[in-house]
Design a protein around this motif. Structure first.
Motif, mmCIF file in Angstrom:
data_model
loop_
_atom_site.group_PDB
_atom_site.id
_atom_site.type_symbol
_atom_site.label_atom_id
_atom_site.label_comp_id
_atom_site.label_asym_id
_atom_site.label_seq_id
_atom_site.Cartn_x
_atom_site.Cartn_y
_atom_site.Cartn_z
ATOM 1 N N LEU A 26 1.000 -1.106 -0.090
ATOM 2 C CA LEU A 26 0.005 -0.108 0.140
ATOM 3 C C LEU A 26 0.626 1.173 0.224
ATOM 4 O O LEU A 26 0.569 2.148 -0.664
ATOM 5 C CB LEU A 26 -0.910 0.082 1.283
ATOM 6 C CG LEU A 26 -2.188 0.818 1.143
ATOM 7 C CD1 LEU A 26 -3.050 0.478 -0.048
ATOM 8 C CD2 LEU A 26 -3.186 0.463 2.375
ATOM 9 N N LYS A 27 1.938 1.395 0.885
ATOM 10 C CA LYS A 27 3.077 2.432 0.848
ATOM 11 C C LYS A 27 3.615 2.566 -0.596
ATOM 12 O O LYS A 27 3.684 3.675 -1.022
ATOM 13 C CB LYS A 27 4.132 2.203 1.938
ATOM 14 C CG LYS A 27 3.636 2.486 3.278
ATOM 15 C CD LYS A 27 4.652 1.814 4.294
ATOM 16 C CE LYS A 27 5.628 2.882 4.313
ATOM 17 N NZ LYS A 27 6.725 2.459 5.479
ATOM 18 N N THR A 28 4.051 1.376 -1.185
ATOM 19 C CA THR A 28 4.593 1.396 -2.463
ATOM 20 C C THR A 28 3.695 1.864 -3.662
ATOM 21 O O THR A 28 4.131 2.661 -4.531
ATOM 22 C CB THR A 28 5.123 -0.094 -2.851
ATOM 23 O OG1 THR A 28 5.939 -0.451 -1.670
ATOM 24 C CG2 THR A 28 5.964 0.037 -4.072
ATOM 25 N N VAL A 29 2.536 1.573 -3.418
ATOM 26 C CA VAL A 29 1.293 2.210 -4.421
ATOM 27 C C VAL A 29 1.323 3.672 -4.358
ATOM 28 O O VAL A 29 1.452 4.341 -5.251
ATOM 29 C CB VAL A 29 -0.101 1.444 -4.471
ATOM 30 C CG1 VAL A 29 -0.994 2.055 -4.953
ATOM 31 C CG2 VAL A 29 0.096 -0.134 -4.691
ATOM 32 N N ASP A 30 1.256 4.093 -2.988
ATOM 33 C CA ASP A 30 1.314 5.470 -3.029
ATOM 34 C C ASP A 30 2.539 6.310 -3.173
ATOM 35 O O ASP A 30 2.493 7.305 -4.262
ATOM 36 C CB ASP A 30 0.874 5.954 -1.457
ATOM 37 C CG ASP A 30 0.707 7.486 -1.245
ATOM 38 O OD1 ASP A 30 0.023 7.952 -2.023
ATOM 39 O OD2 ASP A 30 1.237 7.656 -0.174
ATOM 40 N N HIS A 31 3.557 5.566 -3.188
ATOM 41 C CA HIS A 31 4.836 6.205 -3.615
ATOM 42 C C HIS A 31 5.205 6.445 -5.044
ATOM 43 O O HIS A 31 5.682 7.177 -5.623
ATOM 44 C CB HIS A 31 6.096 5.323 -3.035
ATOM 45 C CG HIS A 31 7.305 5.751 -3.312
ATOM 46 N ND1 HIS A 31 8.176 6.968 -2.860
ATOM 47 C CD2 HIS A 31 8.391 5.170 -4.091
ATOM 48 C CE1 HIS A 31 9.251 7.067 -3.237
ATOM 49 N NE2 HIS A 31 9.283 6.054 -4.243
ATOM 50 N N ARG A 32 4.655 5.453 -5.720
ATOM 51 C CA ARG A 32 4.893 5.260 -7.255
ATOM 52 C C ARG A 32 3.661 6.023 -7.934
ATOM 53 O O ARG A 32 3.988 5.984 -9.032
ATOM 54 C CB ARG A 32 4.546 3.736 -7.786
ATOM 55 C CG ARG A 32 5.861 2.892 -7.455
ATOM 56 C CD ARG A 32 5.925 1.754 -8.274
ATOM 57 N NE ARG A 32 6.963 0.821 -7.722
ATOM 58 C CZ ARG A 32 7.113 -0.483 -8.050
ATOM 59 N NH1 ARG A 32 6.298 -0.943 -8.734
ATOM 60 N NH2 ARG A 32 8.219 -0.969 -7.749
ATOM 61 N N GLY A 33 2.652 6.282 -7.226
ATOM 62 C CA GLY A 33 1.575 7.433 -7.857
ATOM 63 C C GLY A 33 0.437 6.761 -8.226
ATOM 64 O O GLY A 33 -0.150 7.138 -9.072
ATOM 65 N N GLY A 34 -0.004 5.873 -7.575
ATOM 66 C CA GLY A 34 -1.108 5.291 -7.701
ATOM 67 C C GLY A 34 -1.005 3.754 -8.107
ATOM 68 O O GLY A 34 -0.094 3.200 -8.732
ATOM 69 N N LEU A 35 -2.360 3.161 -8.241
ATOM 70 C CA LEU A 35 -2.536 1.966 -8.793
ATOM 71 C C LEU A 35 -1.999 1.545 -10.211
ATOM 72 O O LEU A 35 -1.037 0.662 -10.322
ATOM 73 C CB LEU A 35 -3.911 1.419 -8.526
ATOM 74 C CG LEU A 35 -4.226 -0.166 -8.952
ATOM 75 C CD1 LEU A 35 -3.386 -1.039 -8.008
ATOM 76 C CD2 LEU A 35 -5.927 -0.502 -8.787
ATOM 77 N N ASP A 36 -2.475 2.390 -10.903
ATOM 78 C CA ASP A 36 -2.002 2.195 -12.467
ATOM 79 C C ASP A 36 -0.580 1.991 -12.726
ATOM 80 O O ASP A 36 0.256 1.230 -13.388
ATOM 81 C CB ASP A 36 -2.629 3.310 -13.420
ATOM 82 C CG ASP A 36 -4.183 3.315 -13.136
ATOM 83 O OD1 ASP A 36 -4.821 2.213 -13.042
ATOM 84 O OD2 ASP A 36 -4.802 4.219 -13.370
ATOM 85 N N ALA A 37 0.145 3.211 -12.132
ATOM 86 C CA ALA A 37 1.788 3.297 -12.218
ATOM 87 C C ALA A 37 2.102 2.267 -11.511
ATOM 88 O O ALA A 37 3.309 1.547 -12.052
ATOM 89 C CB ALA A 37 2.159 4.524 -11.647
ATOM 90 N N PHE A 38 1.756 1.550 -10.431
ATOM 91 C CA PHE A 38 2.133 0.397 -9.714
ATOM 92 C C PHE A 38 2.152 -0.756 -10.656
ATOM 93 O O PHE A 38 3.167 -1.463 -10.904
ATOM 94 C CB PHE A 38 1.535 0.156 -8.373
ATOM 95 C CG PHE A 38 2.028 -0.960 -7.681
ATOM 96 C CD1 PHE A 38 3.200 -0.982 -6.742
ATOM 97 C CD2 PHE A 38 1.457 -2.193 -7.954
ATOM 98 C CE1 PHE A 38 3.751 -1.987 -6.061
ATOM 99 C CE2 PHE A 38 2.026 -3.488 -7.171
ATOM 100 C CZ PHE A 38 3.003 -3.344 -6.681
ATOM 101 N N LEU A 39 1.193 -0.996 -10.993
ATOM 102 C CA LEU A 39 0.710 -2.034 -12.109
ATOM 103 C C LEU A 39 1.685 -2.124 -13.336
ATOM 104 O O LEU A 39 2.062 -3.127 -13.602
ATOM 105 C CB LEU A 39 -0.795 -2.127 -12.399
ATOM 106 C CG LEU A 39 -1.903 -2.543 -11.315
ATOM 107 C CD1 LEU A 39 -3.178 -2.436 -11.827
ATOM 108 C CD2 LEU A 39 -1.161 -4.231 -10.885
ATOM 109 N N LEU A 40 1.647 -1.050 -14.045
ATOM 110 C CA LEU A 40 2.509 -0.820 -15.020
ATOM 111 C C LEU A 40 3.886 -1.191 -15.039
ATOM 112 O O LEU A 40 4.539 -1.717 -15.958
ATOM 113 C CB LEU A 40 2.478 0.563 -15.915
ATOM 114 C CG LEU A 40 1.080 0.646 -16.340
ATOM 115 C CD1 LEU A 40 0.937 2.134 -16.948
ATOM 116 C CD2 LEU A 40 0.731 -0.279 -17.583
ATOM 117 N N LYS A 41 4.337 -0.828 -13.618
ATOM 118 C CA LYS A 41 5.990 -1.094 -13.361
ATOM 119 C C LYS A 41 6.097 -2.486 -12.869
ATOM 120 O O LYS A 41 7.367 -3.055 -12.728
ATOM 121 C CB LYS A 41 6.300 -0.058 -12.302
ATOM 122 C CG LYS A 41 7.913 0.079 -12.350
ATOM 123 C CD LYS A 41 8.407 1.137 -11.575
ATOM 124 C CE LYS A 41 9.645 1.462 -11.684
ATOM 125 N NZ LYS A 41 10.170 2.463 -10.705
#
Length: 97
Positions: free
Chosen positions: A56-71
């Protein structure tokens, strides 16, 4: 329902509980899982996932769910999250074009 994070793949680990007298007995280290509803900006909908607090912290750090999933690597994701990643990638290509 398995004790596995749907985004990072964190799961149960095992180890030893060590007493003051140095006696070892087996124990389990459980991941800190929470049920959350995350919003996808590209898909314009909410998704319920069971993720670790660290994810959850990582999702917030990367700029949201979409950015997390793409990376994220597809092998780490659950089948539900992998399907979501494909949908986000497809929708983001459509928006860019």
């Amino acid at each position: 329902m398995s004790r596995r994070c749907e985004l990072t793949g964190k799961a149960v680990l095992s180890g030893n509980r060590v007493s003051h007298s140095n006696r070892k007995t087996r124990r389990r280290f459980l991941p800190n899982l929470v049920n959350v509803t995350l919003t996808s900006d590209v898909l314009k909908r909410s998704v319920k996932l069971r993720v670790s607090a660290n994810a959850l912290k990582t999702v917030d750090h990367r700029g949201g769910l979409d950015a997390f999933l793409l990376k994220a690597h597809t092998e780490e994701l659950s089948p539900k999250a992998a399907e979501l990643k494909r949908a986000v990638a497809k929708a983001s290509v459509a928006v860019a074009a």
